[in-house]
Design a protein around this motif. Sequence first.
Motif, mmCIF file in Angstrom:
data_model
loop_
_atom_site.group_PDB
_atom_site.id
_atom_site.type_symbol
_atom_site.label_atom_id
_atom_site.label_comp_id
_atom_site.label_asym_id
_atom_site.label_seq_id
_atom_site.Cartn_x
_atom_site.Cartn_y
_atom_site.Cartn_z
ATOM 1 N N VAL A 92 0.839 -1.306 0.151
ATOM 2 C CA VAL A 92 -0.045 0.056 -0.013
ATOM 3 C C VAL A 92 0.837 1.313 -0.069
ATOM 4 O O VAL A 92 1.780 1.298 0.918
ATOM 5 C CB VAL A 92 -0.865 -0.151 1.355
ATOM 6 N N VAL A 93 0.676 1.900 -1.098
ATOM 7 C CA VAL A 93 1.426 3.300 -1.015
ATOM 8 C C VAL A 93 0.496 4.416 -0.972
ATOM 9 O O VAL A 93 -0.347 4.762 -1.451
ATOM 10 C CB VAL A 93 2.420 3.419 -2.510
ATOM 11 N N GLY A 94 1.028 5.579 0.013
ATOM 12 C CA GLY A 94 0.335 6.551 0.127
ATOM 13 C C GLY A 94 0.887 7.698 -0.719
ATOM 14 O O GLY A 94 2.153 7.650 -1.152
ATOM 15 N N ALA A 95 0.088 8.711 -1.324
ATOM 16 C CA ALA A 95 0.273 9.670 -2.111
ATOM 17 C C ALA A 95 -0.200 10.885 -1.811
ATOM 18 O O ALA A 95 -1.043 11.439 -2.390
ATOM 19 C CB ALA A 95 -0.306 9.115 -3.583
ATOM 20 N N PRO A 96 0.507 11.570 -0.578
ATOM 21 C CA PRO A 96 -0.281 12.669 -0.025
ATOM 22 C C PRO A 96 0.398 14.066 -0.879
ATOM 23 O O PRO A 96 1.267 14.290 -1.499
ATOM 24 C CB PRO A 96 0.449 12.763 1.421
ATOM 25 N N HIS A 97 -0.606 15.133 -0.854
ATOM 26 C CA HIS A 97 -0.099 16.541 -1.367
ATOM 27 C C HIS A 97 -1.008 17.390 -0.514
ATOM 28 O O HIS A 97 -2.002 16.947 -0.058
ATOM 29 C CB HIS A 97 -0.480 16.601 -2.721
ATOM 30 N N GLY A 98 -0.551 18.618 -0.568
ATOM 31 C CA GLY A 98 -1.087 19.813 0.222
ATOM 32 C C GLY A 98 -1.360 19.258 1.680
ATOM 33 O O GLY A 98 -0.604 18.679 2.289
ATOM 34 N N LEU A 99 -2.514 19.445 2.162
ATOM 35 C CA LEU A 99 -2.726 19.085 3.683
ATOM 36 C C LEU A 99 -2.878 17.478 3.858
ATOM 37 O O LEU A 99 -3.813 16.870 2.987
ATOM 38 C CB LEU A 99 -3.841 19.887 4.572
ATOM 39 N N ALA A 100 -2.394 17.002 5.028
ATOM 40 C CA ALA A 100 -2.396 15.576 5.392
ATOM 41 C C ALA A 100 -2.159 15.599 6.704
ATOM 42 O O ALA A 100 -1.143 15.462 7.266
ATOM 43 C CB ALA A 100 -1.265 14.725 4.618
ATOM 44 N N LEU A 101 -3.192 15.991 7.553
ATOM 45 C CA LEU A 101 -3.259 16.424 8.642
ATOM 46 C C LEU A 101 -4.010 15.506 9.499
ATOM 47 O O LEU A 101 -5.113 14.562 8.918
ATOM 48 C CB LEU A 101 -4.125 17.624 9.035
ATOM 49 N N GLY A 102 -3.833 15.293 10.945
ATOM 50 C CA GLY A 102 -4.606 14.356 11.700
ATOM 51 C C GLY A 102 -4.686 12.871 11.198
ATOM 52 O O GLY A 102 -3.777 12.213 10.871
ATOM 53 N N GLY A 103 -5.886 12.375 10.638
ATOM 54 C CA GLY A 103 -6.007 10.984 10.161
ATOM 55 C C GLY A 103 -5.520 10.952 8.969
ATOM 56 O O GLY A 103 -5.068 9.833 8.457
ATOM 57 N N GLY A 104 -5.456 11.903 8.258
ATOM 58 C CA GLY A 104 -4.635 11.995 6.816
ATOM 59 C C GLY A 104 -3.136 11.623 7.126
ATOM 60 O O GLY A 104 -2.623 10.972 6.138
ATOM 61 N N CYS A 105 -2.546 12.260 8.173
ATOM 62 C CA CYS A 105 -1.058 11.971 8.329
ATOM 63 C C CYS A 105 -1.016 10.505 8.959
ATOM 64 O O CYS A 105 -0.242 9.692 8.526
ATOM 65 C CB CYS A 105 -0.641 13.036 9.321
ATOM 66 N N GLU A 106 -1.977 10.166 9.653
ATOM 67 C CA GLU A 106 -2.000 8.702 10.296
ATOM 68 C C GLU A 106 -2.063 7.922 9.436
ATOM 69 O O GLU A 106 -1.361 6.661 9.447
ATOM 70 C CB GLU A 106 -3.311 8.441 11.405
ATOM 71 N N LEU A 107 -3.072 7.871 8.212
ATOM 72 C CA LEU A 107 -3.181 6.825 7.133
ATOM 73 C C LEU A 107 -1.654 6.668 6.556
ATOM 74 O O LEU A 107 -1.296 5.562 6.178
ATOM 75 C CB LEU A 107 -4.176 7.406 6.070
ATOM 76 N N ASN A 108 -1.047 7.784 6.147
ATOM 77 C CA ASN A 108 0.312 7.745 5.595
ATOM 78 C C ASN A 108 1.443 7.150 6.562
ATOM 79 O O ASN A 108 2.234 6.445 5.958
ATOM 80 C CB ASN A 108 0.730 8.872 5.113
ATOM 81 N N LEU A 109 0.909 7.093 7.731
ATOM 82 C CA LEU A 109 2.080 6.589 8.621
ATOM 83 C C LEU A 109 1.867 5.153 8.416
ATOM 84 O O LEU A 109 2.964 4.299 8.955
ATOM 85 C CB LEU A 109 1.928 7.062 10.152
ATOM 86 N N HIS A 110 0.978 4.443 8.115
ATOM 87 C CA HIS A 110 0.687 3.008 8.087
ATOM 88 C C HIS A 110 0.888 2.356 6.790
ATOM 89 O O HIS A 110 0.403 1.379 6.270
ATOM 90 C CB HIS A 110 -0.699 2.813 8.635
ATOM 91 N N CYS A 111 1.135 3.388 5.912
ATOM 92 C CA CYS A 111 1.465 2.777 4.315
ATOM 93 C C CYS A 111 3.061 2.065 4.238
ATOM 94 O O CYS A 111 3.709 2.474 5.167
ATOM 95 C CB CYS A 111 1.457 3.754 3.509
ATOM 96 N N ASP A 112 3.082 1.488 3.403
ATOM 97 C CA ASP A 112 4.355 0.553 3.347
ATOM 98 C C ASP A 112 5.488 1.460 2.530
ATOM 99 O O ASP A 112 6.659 1.602 3.038
ATOM 100 C CB ASP A 112 4.366 -0.674 2.217
ATOM 101 N N ARG A 113 5.012 2.556 1.797
ATOM 102 C CA ARG A 113 5.634 3.623 1.221
ATOM 103 C C ARG A 113 4.922 4.806 1.092
ATOM 104 O O ARG A 113 3.813 4.619 0.922
ATOM 105 C CB ARG A 113 6.562 3.138 -0.092
ATOM 106 N N VAL A 114 5.766 5.963 1.194
ATOM 107 C CA VAL A 114 4.913 7.216 0.856
ATOM 108 C C VAL A 114 5.577 8.000 -0.485
ATOM 109 O O VAL A 114 6.811 8.062 -0.469
ATOM 110 C CB VAL A 114 4.608 8.060 2.003
#
Length: 802
Positions: free
Chosen positions: A584-606
């Motif tokens: 699972v790869v997270g692809a954040p941009h702009g705001l990745a706050l709170g739960g949005g940050c937590e989601l990326n913390l749990h990805c195999d790669r960002v």
Amino acid sequence: MNRTIKKVAVLGSGVMGSRIACHFANIGVQVLLLDIAPKELLPAEEAKGLKLDNPAVKNRIVNASLQAAVAANPSPLYRKQDVSRIKTGNFDDNLKDIAGCDWTIEVVVERLDIKKGLFERVEQFRKPGTLITSNTSGIPIHMMTEGRSDDFRKHFCGTHFFNPPRYLKLLEIIPTPETDKSVVDFLMHYGDLYLGKTTVLAKDTPAFIANRVGVFAIMDVVQVMSELGLTVEEVDKLTGPVIGHAKSATFRTSDVVGLDTMINVANGLAQNLPNDEAKHVFQLPDFIKKMAENKWLGDKTAQGFYKKVKGAGGKSEIQALDLNTLEYKPSAKVKFATLEATKPIEKLADRFKVLAAGKDKAGDFYRKTFAGLFAYVSNRIPEITDSLYKIDDALRAGFGWDLGPFETWDALGVQKGLELAKAEGKTVAPWVEEMVAAGHTAFYKVSEAGVKQFYDIESKSYQAIPGMENFIILDNLRATGKVLWKNAGASVLDMGDGILNVEFHSKMNALGSDVIQGLLKGVELAEKDFRGLVVGNDAPNFSAGANLGLVYMFALDQEYDELNLMIAQFQQAMMRMRYSSIPVVGAPHGLALGGGCELNLHCDRVVAAAETYMGLVEFGVGLIPGGGGTKEMTLRTALKYEEGEPEYNLLRNAFMTVSTAKVSTSAHEAFDLGFLRRGDEVVVNSNRVLAQAKAAAIELAEDGYTQPLQKTNIKVQGKGALGMFLTGVHAMKEGRYISDHDVKIANKLAYIMCGGDLSSPTEVSEQYLLDLEREAFLSLTGERKTLERIQSILTTGKPLRN
């Protein structure tokens, strides 16, 4: 020629030059930043006995400019330490050093004689074959090369950055007839891939593409405003987010940029466009001339179209300029029936038909301005560019429009746009009528293969937009039936090559039950028939966090069982992503706050866009990260223990990051804060993030990804560290740095991160930490002061310190 950019010289350290230098430093390039040497000593320098030939004096101007740039907010640097890549100097002593540079960029004052004089000196030292470009917004590019050598001319062109260079994505490339094609191709590619820009090839015409059309649109709005008797506040309401433009709209933007800047560009266009059918639009109205005489230039002179004053009780209030009397008055609330009718319409493209059909003054405004804009851009082809998509790219990237002029026209309907133009007495270019007569009803379409195409005027057919093969646009996948599953908050799309994507489309991409369901469905489908999953979207922000309104509602009604279930489901979804059988790869941009940050913390790669602002911000609303964020920061800290770093120091740093709700100012800074880790990637061009995330998922799958096991050996520090934190928190309270409620939250956070009331360092499981985290989160929702903080964020958008 295999061209590599290792070192860049920037000549001119003003607002643009210093910030262009900073952006090259952001991407790892060494920069030589030069400016003129002072002609006179300052009193302070005389007092020290310094002379004009002293290095500190000779580099005073360039050093002061760079220091001002570094201190600016928002920062032109991804990280403050990146400034170490910039070396300063002056034209007298250091111009010879450009011999070691691969690219020299001139950014001096907008005067042709000064630029040509500098280029004459540059040619004495520039290494043949290296790039030489000018950042100008108005001077014809071809006029700068008079008297220069063949090699200089061959490697010279215009590179027009928009201010601020880090944040505004447009880079216009303006070649001369003598510029080598390989140079143009290189700059187009480099601007896109390395500088993260939307690079647009422009012709050498006055103001190029973006300013030519953008300033026309502003001046046309001013004319229509006068014709309809609209106010400054009304125009800003009509030209803001409702049509996909910045919240600062027309006149607030003018105040920020400076009225003098707009006047200079408009005057330049009025003087240099004798054959433009709409040149009268660039003539300044009397009220703008009067504002210029009064030095009401905007923020730089503390008043422009708006002015901040002290009202009753010393409270600041914003006043707007009455253009009839040229007096300031309190800003009035704006309301139009046409705007009210668009409120239920979430999708921007669906609003334009409603706006143009309005029966009030707002409807009149939109019909007139749409007609003027459509006619103008149609007549600019082939004058300023041969391809209509370049105009849209330039306006989106340079002026922050969500939809360019031709995209807006498509949303309204091409035929409807033609009818509007005729009704308003505007003449649209003949090629549009020919296009419609041939049965083509749109400027853009998506092919069966999911590729966005534009109507090419020369071939009278649809062609693929060059470079789009490097991007993945989710709307294009949607248009070709690639949606496998969807609900109100999320969709699962097939990206091809065995990779799925989970896209959010809730308000602000908040993570509620619909989004959690979408994440779980994405993992389920990927495990069954695919080989990887990407979590990303094309919205302005990745996610502003969990659905705080739902938390507030349950807490207010004391529905603690429901709250407990909601938190547990969020935690389980994060763990399901982390411990799935597919990457699972997270692809954040702009705001990745709170739960949005937590989601990326749990990805195999960002794979993060450089402009990603990550943070666990729950402390600001009286809570702790409850979706696995506290657990994950504790776990990541424990993993660092194995590297031999001081354990208490590492834990304290992680605790401070969470307890102060730190948000990274870039993806690079997210590494420093521990939100990103070794193996994660940063992509400078946000348009490339989804494609790069897909490539990362494929790479992980092809490397033989195997399902990891939950960790049961996380070292926590127990009472020893807990006592240290409690003492530190108490000291902060005694020093009046934090409130009693801050103490309560901080102590609960420390309790979790230390592993609870353990007598000595112990190894615990992830589930143990998740249970502590959920219990603390739940208990804080029962606190009145937490509810007050949540209510403040929901109602005012501002944090409450109580």
